[in-house]
Design an enzyme around this catalytic site. Structure first.
Site, mmCIF file in Angstrom:
data_model
loop_
_atom_site.group_PDB
_atom_site.id
_atom_site.type_symbol
_atom_site.label_atom_id
_atom_site.label_comp_id
_atom_site.label_asym_id
_atom_site.label_seq_id
_atom_site.Cartn_x
_atom_site.Cartn_y
_atom_site.Cartn_z
ATOM 1 N N SER A 71 -3.656 0.764 14.502
ATOM 2 C CA SER A 71 -4.294 2.054 14.749
ATOM 3 C C SER A 71 -4.588 2.210 16.236
ATOM 4 O O SER A 71 -4.817 1.217 16.938
ATOM 5 C CB SER A 71 -5.599 2.114 13.959
ATOM 6 O OG SER A 71 -6.375 3.201 14.393
ATOM 7 N N TYR A 105 -13.223 -2.274 11.423
ATOM 8 C CA TYR A 105 -11.888 -1.659 11.347
ATOM 9 C C TYR A 105 -11.148 -1.836 12.675
ATOM 10 O O TYR A 105 -10.001 -2.272 12.706
ATOM 11 C CB TYR A 105 -12.028 -0.174 10.989
ATOM 12 C CG TYR A 105 -10.707 0.541 10.818
ATOM 13 C CD1 TYR A 105 -9.976 0.441 9.628
ATOM 14 C CD2 TYR A 105 -10.170 1.319 11.847
ATOM 15 C CE1 TYR A 105 -8.758 1.103 9.482
ATOM 16 C CE2 TYR A 105 -8.957 1.978 11.701
ATOM 17 C CZ TYR A 105 -8.262 1.867 10.515
ATOM 18 O OH TYR A 105 -7.052 2.525 10.358
ATOM 19 N N GLY A 124 -1.008 7.898 0.714
ATOM 20 C CA GLY A 124 -0.956 8.182 2.144
ATOM 21 C C GLY A 124 0.331 7.830 2.872
ATOM 22 O O GLY A 124 1.445 8.147 2.437
ATOM 23 N N ILE A 125 0.160 7.167 4.006
ATOM 24 C CA ILE A 125 1.274 6.863 4.920
ATOM 25 C C ILE A 125 2.291 5.912 4.263
ATOM 26 O O ILE A 125 3.500 6.065 4.416
ATOM 27 C CB ILE A 125 0.712 6.259 6.233
ATOM 28 C CG1 ILE A 125 -0.165 7.309 6.938
ATOM 29 C CG2 ILE A 125 1.810 5.778 7.153
ATOM 30 C CD1 ILE A 125 -1.186 6.736 7.910
ATOM 31 N N GLY A 126 1.785 4.938 3.502
ATOM 32 C CA GLY A 126 2.666 3.977 2.847
ATOM 33 C C GLY A 126 3.588 4.640 1.839
ATOM 34 O O GLY A 126 4.780 4.317 1.756
ATOM 35 N N GLY A 146 0.798 -1.226 0.000
ATOM 36 C CA GLY A 146 0.000 0.000 0.000
ATOM 37 C C GLY A 146 0.826 1.269 0.000
ATOM 38 O O GLY A 146 0.566 2.183 0.788
ATOM 39 N N ALA A 147 1.812 1.337 -0.903
ATOM 40 C CA ALA A 147 2.622 2.569 -0.974
ATOM 41 C C ALA A 147 2.169 3.466 -2.123
ATOM 42 O O ALA A 147 2.896 4.364 -2.526
ATOM 43 C CB ALA A 147 4.098 2.219 -1.106
HETATM 44 N N1 LIG Z 1 -4.972 7.830 8.070
HETATM 45 C C1 LIG Z 1 -5.049 7.640 9.375
HETATM 46 O O1 LIG Z 1 -5.424 8.554 10.134
HETATM 47 C C2 LIG Z 1 -4.661 6.307 9.967
HETATM 48 C C3 LIG Z 1 -4.684 6.167 11.373
HETATM 49 C C4 LIG Z 1 -4.309 4.947 11.930
HETATM 50 C C5 LIG Z 1 -3.914 3.906 11.120
HETATM 51 N N2 LIG Z 1 -3.909 4.063 9.748
HETATM 52 C C6 LIG Z 1 -3.471 2.914 8.936
HETATM 53 O O2 LIG Z 1 -2.420 3.324 8.085
HETATM 54 C C7 LIG Z 1 -2.363 2.455 6.941
HETATM 55 C C8 LIG Z 1 -2.250 3.296 5.676
HETATM 56 O O3 LIG Z 1 -3.482 3.974 5.493
HETATM 57 P P1 LIG Z 1 -3.592 5.453 4.896
HETATM 58 O O4 LIG Z 1 -4.236 6.287 5.923
HETATM 59 O O5 LIG Z 1 -2.310 5.861 4.294
HETATM 60 O O6 LIG Z 1 -4.717 5.207 3.788
HETATM 61 P P2 LIG Z 1 -4.727 5.313 2.195
HETATM 62 O O7 LIG Z 1 -4.222 6.661 1.757
HETATM 63 O O8 LIG Z 1 -6.109 4.946 1.826
HETATM 64 O O9 LIG Z 1 -3.709 4.196 1.723
HETATM 65 C C9 LIG Z 1 -4.061 2.839 1.798
HETATM 66 C C10 LIG Z 1 -3.165 2.022 0.897
HETATM 67 O O10 LIG Z 1 -3.604 0.653 0.970
HETATM 68 C C11 LIG Z 1 -3.806 0.176 -0.352
HETATM 69 N N3 LIG Z 1 -4.858 -0.856 -0.425
HETATM 70 C C12 LIG Z 1 -6.106 -0.825 0.083
HETATM 71 N N4 LIG Z 1 -6.761 -1.960 -0.233
HETATM 72 C C13 LIG Z 1 -5.923 -2.711 -0.968
HETATM 73 C C14 LIG Z 1 -6.033 -3.970 -1.595
HETATM 74 N N5 LIG Z 1 -7.150 -4.714 -1.562
HETATM 75 N N6 LIG Z 1 -4.964 -4.438 -2.266
HETATM 76 C C15 LIG Z 1 -3.835 -3.713 -2.341
HETATM 77 N N7 LIG Z 1 -3.661 -2.510 -1.782
HETATM 78 C C16 LIG Z 1 -4.700 -2.022 -1.089
HETATM 79 C C17 LIG Z 1 -4.219 1.403 -1.153
HETATM 80 O O11 LIG Z 1 -4.044 1.128 -2.541
HETATM 81 P P3 LIG Z 1 -4.841 1.943 -3.708
HETATM 82 O O12 LIG Z 1 -4.018 3.168 -3.945
HETATM 83 O O13 LIG Z 1 -4.850 0.988 -4.848
HETATM 84 O O14 LIG Z 1 -6.203 2.251 -3.181
HETATM 85 C C18 LIG Z 1 -3.253 2.428 -0.587
HETATM 86 O O15 LIG Z 1 -1.967 2.302 -1.165
HETATM 87 C C19 LIG Z 1 -3.621 1.599 7.001
HETATM 88 O O16 LIG Z 1 -3.308 0.329 7.543
HETATM 89 C C20 LIG Z 1 -4.511 2.370 7.975
HETATM 90 O O17 LIG Z 1 -5.455 1.543 8.609
HETATM 91 C C21 LIG Z 1 -4.266 5.239 9.178
#
Ligand SMILES: NC(=O)c1ccc[n+]([C@@H]2O[C@H](COP(=O)([O-])OP(=O)(O)OC[C@H]3O[C@@H](n4cnc5c(N)ncnc54)[C@H](OP(=O)(O)O)[C@@H]3O)[C@@H](O)[C@H]2O)c1
Length: 275
Positions: A139, A163, A14-16, A10-11
């Site tokens: 999280s 979640y 966002g965070i990735g 998931g890079a």
């Molecule tokens: N944002 C926050 O406030 C927060 C807080 C606590 C924890 N987190 C955790 O941080 C991590 C990163 O999340 P983020 O906030 O950066 O969200 P994000 O911007 O939505 O990024 C999520 C990443 O996961 C990928 N992904 C989702 N479903 C997938 C699938 N079926 N197969 C392959 N890739 C998939 C997405 O790919 P696509 O680009 O193809 O969609 C994207 O690269 C997650 O585990 C999230 O739960 C986030």
């Protein structure tokens, strides 16, 4: 991080993406997964340009498909002899109930079963490459419990509950795995990135979607804990811990319950054996 091989899920967003960028700037070879080949190639080019690190590759992987995860791990092992850091970062927050390719509730499948499967498939190469590290992105919203009576929320779906359960599951898995990996040269920890403005709420409607995009910090800050866990010598011997803001923190009471962890582990194995 020169000579270190990092695999991150998931890079593409966002965070990735910020984690991949930060580790690429430290000189690591980055392999990241993307479910969308075109998007993956676009992000790869962007990361190479911004970090000036040419050692960035993308592998196709849909984490909502066991078959795709198995193929991805096979491809990884056919191309690379070592894996020093695995970062299970990808995650989803669905607002409507969806199912993975195997017909499993999507949040449980993507956020919990996918890292469980991917890690198990890569444990041999991680052990061979030791010292190596696994980082599971969880999280602060992991409070609650594991809903064993209806783990896939078939009766009544709540995206928030699914979640939270998936993130608690990751901490339980991490703590039990750390015990099993003791003495192998492989450490495993969880990272809580804090609240960040990302695409996590892409599935939400109107107002909620806006909240996800506007509330919180820049994902660059959220990536700091994952980058720290992947690269700092301070944590080379630490395993089974929950980190936030680059420090060990206490997680919820339930997350220390190793009976719960064992029950979830056994159920996860059953899921994987079925499909
Ligand atoms: N944002 C926050 O406030 C927060 C807080 C606590 C924890 N987190 C955790 O941080 C991590 C990163 O999340 P983020 O906030 O950066 O969200 P994000 O911007 O939505 O990024 C999520 C990443 O996961 C990928 N992904 C989702 N479903 C997938 C699938 N079926 N197969 C392959 N890739 C998939 C997405 O790919 P696509 O680009 O193809 O969609 C994207 O690269 C997650 O585990 C999230 O739960 C986030």
């Amino acid at each position: 991080m020169k000579d270190k091989i990092v695999l991150i899920t998931g890079a593409t967003s966002g965070i990735g993406k910020e984690t991949a960028k930060g580790l690429a700037m430290l000189g690591a070879t980055i392999i990241f997964t993307s479910r969308d080949t075109l998007k993956g190639e676009k992000i790869k080019k962007e990361l190479i340009t911004t970090t000036n690190n040419k050692n960035i590759r993308v592998l196709k992987c849909d984490l909502a498909s066991f078959e795709s995860i198995r193929n991805c791990c096979k491809e990884f092992k056919s191309k690379y002899d070592n894996l020093h850091v695995l970062i299970n970062n990808a995650g989803v927050w669905d607002f409507k109930r969806r199912e993975s390719k195997e017909g499993i509730e999507n949040i449980f499948a993507t956020n919990y079963l996918a890292p469980f499967l991917m890690t198990n498939l890569l444990l041999d190469i991680l052990k061979k490459s030791g010292p190596s590290r696994i980082i599971n992105v969880t999280s602060g919203m992991h409070y609650g419990t594991i809903n064993f009576d209806d783990i896939e929320f078939k009766q009544k779906f709540s995206g928030a509950k699914a979640y939270r359960q998936s993130k608690l599951g990751l901490i339980l898995y991490t703590k039990l795995l750390a015990k099993k990996l003791n003495g192998t040269g492989v450490t495993v920890n969880t990272a809580h990135p804090g609240m960040n403005k990302t695409e996590l709420g892409r599935d939400a409607s109107g107002f909620s979607r806006m909240i996800f995009k506007m509330m919180g910090k820049d994902p660059k800050i959220g990536a700091e804990t994952s980058i720290y866990l992947a690269s700092s010598s301070d944590v080379k011997n630490i395993s089974g811990e929950y980190f936030a803001k680059k420090k060990i923190k206490k997680s919820s009471k339930e997350s220390y319950d190793m009976i719960l962890a064992k029950k979830l582990w056994d159920l996860s194995k059953e899921y994987l054996e079925k499909s």
